[in-house]
Scaffold this active site. Structure first.
Site, PDB file in Angstrom:
ATOM      1  CG  ASP A  99      -1.879  -1.168   1.225  1.00  0.00           C
ATOM      2  OD1 ASP A  99      -2.673  -1.242   0.272  1.00  0.00           O
ATOM      3  OD2 ASP A  99      -1.839  -2.005   2.143  1.00  0.00           O
ATOM      4  CG  ASP A 142     -11.955  -2.203  -0.745  1.00  0.00           C
ATOM      5  OD1 ASP A 142     -11.251  -3.187  -1.039  1.00  0.00           O
ATOM      6  OD2 ASP A 142     -11.525  -1.043  -0.773  1.00  0.00           O
TER       7      ASP A 142
END
Lengths: 207, 251
Positions: B11, B130
């Site tokens: 990330d 998500d």
């Protein structure tokens, strides 16, 4: 260290960054060619392929690559075809019915059966048939929905299995056609690229 | 036989790998290219790079990060974060990504999936979803790095994404992300059942057993970030464990 010059066919839609980075790691100095005269002139030629069969073949036809590529491959001159690039060598593909390939051999690419994951994305074991100069056993990285399920006559083959046996790669003369991505297949893939780049040199067949 | 993949996730924000992405306190854990090559040597099957900032100003920076990571990698690289158009995707592919992941933009404008798949192929088009528990036995799609709930039902969205041309699903459980409670196995099982493309499980891994459970539930690949960044375990150790439990992995 001597860098081996290699020419990469610019197929338009294909992403060349990974192929070029892989070739550099294998000790080559890649140059991208848009002019089909490279198919006659280049000592070593790479035909990459990402995308779909019909637009890819259309692009090769518009730019005048079809005949020079076919001649080069039929003569067994040092050529590396990757993924869709390998499928271009055949007569057709189920992905784009009615669109002819380079037809170096008649066999066409067929879609994987419906009971396995399609696209095939990931690492698959490669096993070797007889007479191979460059390929050896290992794990190769694939990202494909179509493949050859039989080896054309006169070509030596390596195999993988995904819902049945399929052609992982083909060799004839100094032509190496891979359904997988050698440039993304880790140290095993780099080793394969090195052996092909050294075609005719002492490195060949050192599996 | 196709092996199962273990995928470390980086990330990134402003060219650095950060940890605790969906939570307030972001911590710098290193350089993307250094971490990517370290995981490659540990036996990672692929690297996923998600740019969490991905603002307009950060765009050029993002391509530079991808280029730097690509030079050292001989394994596939998937890049996501802020992909809103074919042009965004093309820029990442030219920089050296092998696959592009779309998330928020696809939920807002699903046609981008069709367009990406037609232009670059299904094998290049990853739909990142998500999902958050809806409290009624299902999951809702949440976008903008977990900040904005949508009306979309996650499993139906996964199915629609594949019908539109996505060649792979990156499925993150927001409820499990960062909790160390293991993957949401019900979510993984349902998604893997409704589609024919590979499903990457993400969110909640804290031990090798969690990876095994997700693969048993039908995932084709397992993704983790914090676990590897902390050095709690290595990709090699995880693959060793999976292999000992009869899961086929590349060794």
């Amino acid at each position: 260290m001597r860098f081996v010059p290699v020419t990469v066919v610019h197929t338009g839609v294909a992403n060349l960054a990974s192929v070029q980075a892989g070739l550099r790691r294998a000790g080559a100095e890649p140059v991208v060619a848009e002019d089909p005269r490279a198919a006659e002139d280049a000592e070593r030629l790479v035909l990459p392929g990402v995308g779909a069969f019909a637009p890819g073949m259309a692009r090769l036809a518009v730019c005048g690559w079809v005949e020079p590529l076919r001649k080069r491959i039929e003569a067994g001159r040092a050529t590396l075809a990757i993924c869709l690039g390998m499928q271009f060598l055949g007569g057709s593909s189920e992905e784009s019915r009615g669109i002819p390939g380079l037809s170096v051999f008649a066999e066409g690419a067929k879609r994987f059966p419906g009971h396995v994951r399609v696209p095939q994305i990931g690492w698959n074991a490669v096993t070797c048939g007889e007479g191979l100069r460059y390929l050896c056993e290992g794990y190769a990285y694939y990202a494909n929905s179509y493949r050859l399920d039989a080896a054309p006559q006169g070509w030596c083959a390596a195999w993988s299995d995904h819902g049945g046996r399929f052609v992982a790669a083909l060799e004839r003369g100094s032509v190496l056609a891979c359904q997988f991505h050698p440039e993304l297949s880790g140290p095993w893939g780099i080793g394969l690229l090195r052996r092909w780049l050294g075609a005719g040199g002492s490195e060949t067949g050192s599996c | 036989m196709l092996t199962r993949r273990v995928i470390p996730c980086l990330d990134c924000r402003d060219g650095r790998v950060v940890k605790g992405v969906r939570f307030a306190d972001l911590r710098d854990v290193g350089s993307p290219s250094e971490l990517a090559t370290a995981y490659q040597s540990q036996g990672a099957d692929e690297i996923v790079l998600l740019d969490v900032a991905a603002t307009v100003e950060a765009r050029a920076h993002q391509a530079d990060t991808v280029r730097a990571v690509r030079e050292g990698l001989s394994i596939p690289l998937t890049v996501g974060g802020g992909v809103r158009s074919l042009k965004d995707a093309a820029r990442l592919l030219e920089a050296g990504a092998d696959k592009v992941a779309v998330n928020s933009a696809a939920a807002a404008q699903p046609e981008i999936i069709d367009a990406l798949s037609a232009e670059f192929g299904a094998q290049c088009t990853v739909l990142s979803v998500d999902a958050a528990d809806d409290g009624r036995g299902g999951w809702r799609v949440v976008v903008r790095s977990g900040k904005e709930p949508t009306a979309r039902e996650a499993i139906a969205w996964v199915r629609e994404g594949v019908e539109r041309g996505a060649g792979e699903i990156l499925l993150t459980s927001l409820d499990r992300d960062g909790t160390r409670a293991g993957y949401d196995l019900m979510l993984v099982r349902q998604a893997a059942r409704v589609v024919n493309v590979p499903v990457i499980a993400s969110g909640g891994a804290a031990s090798a057993i969690h990876f095994f459970e997700a693969l048993e539930a039908g995932a084709d690949a397992v993704l983790a970030a914090g676990l590897f960044h902390e050095g709690a375990t290595t990709v090699g150790d995880v693959k060793g464990y999976l292999s000992s439990r009869g899961i086929e992995v590349r060794r």
